[in-house]
Enzyme design. Sequence first.
Site, PDB file in Angstrom:
ATOM      1  N   GLY A   1       0.973  -1.483   0.514  1.00  0.00           N
ATOM      2  CA  GLY A   1       0.182  -0.071  -0.033  1.00  0.00           C
ATOM      3  C   GLY A   1       0.763   1.574   0.051  1.00  0.00           C
ATOM      4  O   GLY A   1       0.450   2.171   0.268  1.00  0.00           O
ATOM      5  N   SER A   2       1.847   1.372  -0.422  1.00  0.00           N
ATOM      6  CA  SER A   2       2.876   2.552  -0.611  1.00  0.00           C
ATOM      7  C   SER A   2       1.904   3.280  -1.654  1.00  0.00           C
ATOM      8  O   SER A   2       2.250   4.576  -1.982  1.00  0.00           O
ATOM      9  CB  SER A   2       4.473   2.067  -0.437  1.00  0.00           C
ATOM     10  N   ASN A   3       1.910   3.105  -2.755  1.00  0.00           N
ATOM     11  CA  ASN A   3       1.121   3.912  -3.687  1.00  0.00           C
ATOM     12  C   ASN A   3      -0.470   4.029  -3.066  1.00  0.00           C
ATOM     13  O   ASN A   3      -0.547   6.030  -3.149  1.00  0.00           O
ATOM     14  CB  ASN A   3       0.397   2.826  -4.965  1.00  0.00           C
TER      15      ASN A   3
ATOM     16  N   LEU B   1      -4.157  -7.602  -6.908  1.00  0.00           N
ATOM     17  CA  LEU B   1      -4.780  -8.379  -8.143  1.00  0.00           C
ATOM     18  C   LEU B   1      -5.426  -9.050  -8.170  1.00  0.00           C
ATOM     19  O   LEU B   1      -5.024 -10.018  -8.856  1.00  0.00           O
ATOM     20  CB  LEU B   1      -3.431  -9.017  -6.746  1.00  0.00           C
TER      21      LEU B   1
ATOM     22  N   HIS C   1       0.430   0.021 -13.434  1.00  0.00           N
ATOM     23  CA  HIS C   1       1.259  -1.081 -13.691  1.00  0.00           C
ATOM     24  C   HIS C   1       2.771  -0.998 -13.807  1.00  0.00           C
ATOM     25  O   HIS C   1       2.836  -0.333 -14.757  1.00  0.00           O
ATOM     26  CB  HIS C   1       0.721  -2.116 -15.106  1.00  0.00           C
TER      27      HIS C   1
ATOM     28  N   ASP D   1      -4.972  -5.189 -18.081  1.00  0.00           N
ATOM     29  CA  ASP D   1      -3.627  -3.862 -18.584  1.00  0.00           C
ATOM     30  C   ASP D   1      -4.106  -4.043 -19.630  1.00  0.00           C
ATOM     31  O   ASP D   1      -3.179  -3.514 -20.390  1.00  0.00           O
ATOM     32  CB  ASP D   1      -2.517  -5.202 -17.977  1.00  0.00           C
TER      33      ASP D   1
HETATM   34  C1  GRF Z   1       3.156  -1.422  -7.390  1.00  0.00           C
HETATM   35  O1  GRF Z   1       4.488  -1.337  -8.307  1.00  0.00           O
HETATM   36  C2  GRF Z   1       1.926  -0.767  -8.400  1.00  0.00           C
HETATM   37  O2  GRF Z   1       3.054  -0.401  -9.390  1.00  0.00           O
HETATM   38  C3  GRF Z   1       1.918  -2.530  -8.205  1.00  0.00           C
HETATM   39  O3  GRF Z   1       1.843  -3.375  -7.409  1.00  0.00           O
HETATM   40  C4  GRF Z   1       3.237  -2.615  -6.513  1.00  0.00           C
HETATM   41  C5  GRF Z   1       2.274  -2.030  -5.515  1.00  0.00           C
HETATM   42  O4  GRF Z   1       3.274  -1.587  -4.894  1.00  0.00           O
HETATM   43  N1  GRF Z   1       0.593  -2.515  -9.302  1.00  0.00           N
HETATM   44  P1  GRF Z   1       1.911  -0.428  -3.532  1.00  0.00           P
HETATM   45  O5  GRF Z   1       1.296  -1.627  -2.984  1.00  0.00           O
HETATM   46  O6  GRF Z   1       1.860  -0.038  -3.804  1.00  0.00           O
HETATM   47  O7  GRF Z   1       3.454  -0.388  -2.421  1.00  0.00           O
END
Ligand code: GRF
Length: 184
Positions: free
Chosen positions: A11-13, A83, A102, A143
């Site tokens: 979940g860093s994004n 996922l 992606h 995708d």
């Molecule tokens: C990221 O690299 C994103 O592009 C891919 O999965 C990863 C998720 O990372 N879909 P996080 O869970 O946001 O750290």
Amino acid sequence: KRIAILASGSGSNAEAITRYFQNSDKGIVTLIASNKSNAYVLERAKQLEVPAVIFSKQELESGVLTQLLLEQKIDWVVLAGFLLKIPENLIQAFPDKIVNIHPALLPKFGGKGMYGMRVHEAVKAAGETHTGITIHLVNEQYDEGKIIFQAAVEVTSEDTPESIASKVHELEYKYFPNVIESLL
Ligand code: GRF
């Protein structure tokens, strides 16, 4: 605009996006949802004081999650390290309102099973000189939705899948929140 983030992992994004919108008047992250009860993204949601829900694959596919999103008047659904395949019921409820990131330059290195470190290992193995991120709208095929934005970064022979992953994450944190805001 109300944004829900779906995430299956760290979940860093999700965190980067949530923090960005804490200072934006265009949108706000009002929900973080995960299909994994032990996903670290749930811990981040708690720290960020964003309501979080856990749902099962079955609830996703049967439309239970979609119902919740509609009830919560969500405008945009952001997939950030999510996922599972997005089912028809969710796509129909949020047409052209589901956006995914992606960690590669689609259409290369995309499709089912191509996620996380596997993508960077494949990029390395293929001897690519560049990789990057693709932000796209989500449709029924993995995708394959309309590409909204791409950013690239160089890959050298010294790079490892791990170093590639960290370069790609930097691109994600830099661009994903802004691109989402530009869509609202
Ligand atoms: C990221 O690299 C994103 O592009 C891919 O999965 C990863 C998720 O990372 N879909 P996080 O869970 O946001 O750290």
